[in-house]
Motif scaffolding. Structure first.
Motif, mmCIF file in Angstrom:
data_model
loop_
_atom_site.group_PDB
_atom_site.id
_atom_site.type_symbol
_atom_site.label_atom_id
_atom_site.label_comp_id
_atom_site.label_asym_id
_atom_site.label_seq_id
_atom_site.Cartn_x
_atom_site.Cartn_y
_atom_site.Cartn_z
ATOM 1 N N ALA A 34 0.912 -1.073 -0.324
ATOM 2 C CA ALA A 34 0.487 0.102 0.172
ATOM 3 C C ALA A 34 0.895 1.147 -0.344
ATOM 4 N N LYS A 35 1.783 0.747 0.658
ATOM 5 C CA LYS A 35 3.042 2.288 0.755
ATOM 6 C C LYS A 35 3.798 2.697 -0.608
ATOM 7 N N ALA A 36 3.324 1.596 -1.380
ATOM 8 C CA ALA A 36 4.679 1.575 -2.179
ATOM 9 C C ALA A 36 3.233 2.444 -3.469
ATOM 10 N N ALA A 118 -4.628 1.488 7.238
ATOM 11 C CA ALA A 118 -4.088 3.127 7.447
ATOM 12 C C ALA A 118 -3.355 4.027 6.179
ATOM 13 N N LYS A 119 -2.357 2.569 5.582
ATOM 14 C CA LYS A 119 -1.711 4.095 4.677
ATOM 15 C C LYS A 119 -1.614 2.731 2.824
ATOM 16 N N GLY A 120 -3.628 2.392 3.675
ATOM 17 C CA GLY A 120 -4.107 2.494 2.268
ATOM 18 C C GLY A 120 -4.573 0.859 2.371
ATOM 19 N N ALA A 121 -4.477 -0.353 2.821
ATOM 20 C CA ALA A 121 -4.610 -1.046 2.135
ATOM 21 C C ALA A 121 -5.910 -1.207 2.334
ATOM 22 N N HIS A 122 -7.246 -1.995 1.641
ATOM 23 C CA HIS A 122 -8.145 -1.988 1.767
ATOM 24 C C HIS A 122 -8.871 -3.358 2.699
#
Length: 418
Positions: A34-36, A118-122
């Motif tokens: 997600a961070k990438a 929080a980093k964007g993973a669903h």
């Protein structure tokens, strides 16, 4: 330049990765992806899951995975090794900055899972049941799952198409079965959480205990590990019959009876632990990490750090080989993760496998093992290897001393007899 995939209305391509299982392995993989900027879906069947586990993490994991101090229940700096004859050897860390972290898995796993989200993973609260495999190297996989966010335990059947799948769903991995990863031997960890009276709990403030002997485990060890307001008391064994496990648990309860007097059992847990890596850990665009891959060490039975590390290394490889999510990686690309993993940790697993085969064979060899643990050179080498996750090379003189002491301990205990 981004590659173009006109199928399924995707132009240009944004790589889609599903991570099944949100323990340390899955959450670490999902966070890295997600961070990438990779489109990441993190599946978890039970958001309140608490895996039966001693919960010990090495010092290097705290810094490497940026873990906050409030998820660490206890900083253990003292260890008691207790032999079959109840000989006790104290192992203490001299450096005040060094410790073994004791965590509750529901706390650690929840933190890592929430951070990945929080980093964007669903994050999807769901049970994955089946995969449909593509007929070529670019079409997506179809994941069939039951979504528990809607419809509760019964859930609602749904599907999701993704390009890559990471199986981080433990020793009973559904993903491993779907990809025909092959079987492996496994042990069973059985554990009781026991809340002690306050004056009894004080004894375990910064102390953990490991017991060895046929009465507590025929091929492993038993433990008393301190947590926030209770101790975890358990055993591990490859003898998976229910009667055998109950007998061994009764053995550790008897050995530690005086220290556990007045305690109240608040939870009973059991779970399989892999004994070696699966025959196949990458098939097509599916990769296994953590317990699903079989990354639990012999001798110590440790798996938390290696789970998190394998998840991160697998995800880093996917990001690299997909050019940041702009192309679909191949099976050969994913196998780069395996090569890197085996090169970095293969020796560690081999050494610990040898140690288990040598020292856990009989009560005589276990007595020799505990005696050897009393040596300061052995203690320093062991702690350095555990805390910092390397097979630390001792200088030649120290290595000779350790070898001589090992042989001496085995001979005195008649442990070399056939």
């Amino acid at each position: 330049m981004l590659s173009v995939n006109v199928k399924n209305g995707r132009e240009p391509l944004t790589l889609r990765v599903a991570v099944v299982g949100s323990g340390p392995a899955g959450s670490s993989a999902a966070e890295t992806l997600a961070k990438a900027g990779v489109e990441t879906y993190l599946f978890e069947r039970k958001l309140d899951n608490a895996k039966p586990c001693g919960g010990a993490i090495p010092l290097c994991m705290v810094s490497e995975f940026d873990l906050p101090q409030d998820i660490i229940d206890r900083r253990v700096r003292k260890m008691k090794m207790i032999s079959p004859s109840n000989r006790e050897v104290d192992i203490n860390l001299d450096n005040e900055e060094e410790y073994i972290g004791m965590c509750r898995r529901e706390v650690l796993d929840g933190y890592l899972r929430n951070r990945a989200a929080a980093k964007g993973a669903h994050l999807i609260n769901a049970t994955v049941h089946k995969l449909d495999f593509p007929i070529n190297n670019t079409d997506p996989y179809t994941i069939h799952y039951v979504d528990h966010t809607e419809g509760g335990a019964q859930g609602i059947a749904k599907t999701l198409k993704v390009d890559v799948i990471i199986g981080a769903d433990g020793a009973n991995s559904r993903i491993a079965k779907e990809m025909d990863a092959g079987d492996y031997n496994y042990a069973i960890a059985f554990q009781e959480r026991i809340r002690l009276p306050q004056h009894k709990m004080a004894y375990y403030n910064d102390l953990a205990e490991m017991y060895v002997g046929d009465d507590v485990s025929t091929d492993f060890y038993a433990w008393v590990f301190p947590k926030y307001d209770h101790v975890a008391v358990g055993t591990g064994t490859m003898h998976v019959h229910k009667a055998s496990i109950k007998q061994l648990q009764a053995g550790i309860r008897a050995r530690a009876a005086r220290k556990l007097a007045g305690g109240q059992i608040i939870k009973v847990e059991a779970h399989p632990i892999p004994e070696h890596p699966r025959p196949r850990r990458v098939v097509g665009r599916i990769a296994l990490v953590g317990d699903a891959a079989g990354y639990v060490t012999k001798s110590s039975g440790e798996g938390i750090y290696f789970a998190a590390k394998s998840g991160r290394m697998c995800a880093e490889t996917i990001v690299e080989m997909s050019n940041g999510g702009s192309r679909i990686p191949t099976e050969a690309d994913l196998k780069v993760y395996l090569k890197r993993w085996d090169r970095k940790y293969g020796l560690t697993y081999k050494v610990l496998d040898i140690l288990q085969n040598v020292f856990y064979r009989t009560d005589a060899t276990r007595e020799a093992f505990v005696e050897m643990c009393g040596d300061r050179d052995v203690q320093r080498l062991t702690f350095d290897s555990y805390l910092y996750k390397t097979v630390v090379p001792a200088n030649p003189i120290t290595q000779l001393k350790i070898t001589a002491k090992t042989l001496g301990s085995l001979l005195r205990g008649n442990a070399l007899a056939p």
